[in-house]
Design a protein around this motif. Structure first.
Motif, short mmCIF file in Angstrom:
data_model
loop_
_atom_site.label_atom_id
_atom_site.label_comp_id
_atom_site.label_asym_id
_atom_site.label_seq_id
_atom_site.Cartn_x
_atom_site.Cartn_y
_atom_site.Cartn_z
N HIS A 232 -19.97 -4.34 2.35
CA HIS A 232 -19.12 -3.91 1.25
C HIS A 232 -19.96 -3.56 0.02
O HIS A 232 -19.71 -2.54 -0.65
N THR B 243 -17.09 5.34 -2.94
CA THR B 243 -16.36 4.09 -2.73
C THR B 243 -14.97 4.11 -3.36
O THR B 243 -14.23 3.14 -3.22
N THR B 244 -14.61 5.17 -4.05
CA THR B 244 -13.29 5.28 -4.65
C THR B 244 -12.78 6.71 -4.49
O THR B 244 -13.55 7.65 -4.25
N VAL C 268 -7.89 1.40 -1.51
CA VAL C 268 -9.26 1.06 -1.87
C VAL C 268 -9.48 1.05 -3.38
O VAL C 268 -10.13 0.17 -3.93
N ARG D 28 -15.93 0.75 2.96
CA ARG D 28 -14.58 0.71 2.43
C ARG D 28 -13.51 0.87 3.52
O ARG D 28 -12.32 0.93 3.21
N SER D 29 -13.91 0.90 4.77
CA SER D 29 -12.95 1.04 5.87
C SER D 29 -13.51 0.35 7.10
O SER D 29 -14.72 0.40 7.36
N VAL E 88 -17.53 8.30 3.06
CA VAL E 88 -17.04 6.93 2.93
C VAL E 88 -17.51 6.15 4.16
O VAL E 88 -17.29 6.58 5.29
N CYS F 10 -10.66 -8.50 4.50
CA CYS F 10 -10.57 -7.08 4.17
C CYS F 10 -9.53 -6.84 3.08
O CYS F 10 -9.73 -6.02 2.18
N ARG G 249 -10.34 -5.23 -0.51
CA ARG G 249 -9.72 -3.90 -0.54
C ARG G 249 -10.44 -2.94 0.38
O ARG G 249 -10.72 -1.78 0.04
N ILE G 250 -10.73 -3.43 1.58
CA ILE G 250 -11.27 -2.59 2.64
C ILE G 250 -10.11 -2.11 3.51
O ILE G 250 -9.30 -2.92 3.98
N HIS H 155 -17.56 3.60 7.09
CA HIS H 155 -16.54 2.98 7.93
C HIS H 155 -17.22 2.20 9.05
O HIS H 155 -18.22 2.66 9.61
#
Length: 339
Positions: free
Chosen positions: A138, A101-102, A338, A143-144, A118, A184, A188-189, A120
């Motif tokens: 989330h 996630t980071t 992100v 994260r996308s 990640v 979003c 922070r998506i 999406h």
């Protein structure tokens, strides 16, 4: 032999295939499957991670020109089933695949020899009016997000698969779509513009305070397909400090828009050059669309990725630039957007 470079990829459709094949634990990804991605192929080719898409097909798929909307109940069920597949895969095999996630977690996975995944969402049909599903996804690792696939939904309008054509088709984001972008931003998506029409693209550019990103799109100036980005759009992405992931799909690479596995890998390099000229060396990466489109035969699976390295080297790309395109640019963008 260890590949010289590691790839982080902007888009794949592995989870869609696993779901269709009722492989709800992703066992075939680790044991070997008839597709572009599995652990052995990834290790052979240097595929070190990427965005793994949750995608809900309409009742009229397969076939790229689907236009019928997807029922929210079906979309919600299938989206969460696919998310569960990814969670199960990473929990059962953390030494081989990690849900990240980071940017720091992606780098940690690479150091440990694991593939970084990640989560999406490609097309937001599963998200209801109170955005509870977005919060849940989330929390699960999303994260996308791309608001649309190549069809309209409650949030906006996707471009059809049309050649020759531009994305200047239909109106912009709906009121719900505007709210989705705001949510979003709050979470922070990353917002993916790849399938969004031009008016929707413009709306995101006005609303978003973050870099503009198209995870798997190419240059309209080289291939006039509706899925590709015009020079005007590329200028907007450049001004935002954003990024484009080059799609391996032959219909998005070729000047004639044909689906042809004999397409040379050098066409990918031509799109890289075109995009570097407009976005700079920090604005270009890869978004293969593996397991989602027909790619050049040399790159049929992730095991073939060294062929792309060779093509870049033969075109005069130095090692530092190749590393940025294959890995560094995506990780830097993820860190900025992100975390």
């Amino acid at each position: 032999m260890t590949p010289d470079f590691t790839f982080f990829d902007g888009h794949n459709d592995l989870l869609w295939h696993l779901h269709n094949q009722s492989d709800l634990t992703g066992a075939s990804f680790f044991a070997g499957r008839d597709g572009a991605l599995d652990v052995a192929k990834c290790r052979t080719g240097g595929f070190g991670g990427g965005f793994f898409a949750l995608f809900v097909a309409g009742d009229d798929l397969p076939g790229a020109d689907a236009k019928r909307p997807v029922d929210i109940d079906k979309a919600r069920r299938v989206t969460f089933e696919m998310a569960a597949i990814l969670v199960r895969m990473t929990r059962a095999n953390p030494a081989k695949l990690r849900l990240c996630t980071t940017a720091a977690q992606i780098e940690e996975a690479r150091s440990a020899g694991a593939i970084a995944a990640v989560m999406h969402l490609e097309g937001a049909e599963a998200i209801g009016p109170d955005f509870g599903e977005l919060e849940m996804l989330h929390a699960a690792g999303l994260r996308s997000l791309g608001p649309v696939w190549s069809r309209s939904n409650r949030f906006g309008h996707g471009v059809p698969f049309a050649y020759p054509s531009t994305g200047d088709i239909g109106p912009g984001l709906t009121p719900e779509g505007l709210r989705l972008i705001a949510e979003c931003e709050r979470l922070r998506i990353l917002i993916d513009l790849s399938h969004l029409n031009e008016a929707g693209f413009n709306d995101v550019a006005k609303l978003s305070s973050r870099p503009l990103v198209a995870t798997h799109s190419n240059a309209h100036g080289l291939c006039p397909h509706s899925r590709n980005l015009t020079d005007r759009q590329l200028s907007m992405i450049a001004e935002s400090g954003g990024l484009v992931g080059v799609n391996f799909g032959t219909r998005f690479l070729r000047a004639d828009g044909q689906v042809d596995p004999e397409t040379p890998v050098t066409l990918i390099v031509e799109h890289l050059k075109y995009l570097i000229d407009r976005l700079g060396e920090g604005g270009v990466a890869f978004g293969s669309d593996y397991d989602g489109t027909r790619v050049p035969a040399e790159l049929e699976t992730a095991a073939g990725l060294p062929e792309l390295i060779t093509a870049m080297q033969q075109a005069g790309f130095g090692a530092s630039l190749i590393e940025r395109i294959c890995w560094g640019n995506w990780i830097g963008l993820i860190r900025r957007v992100v975390g």
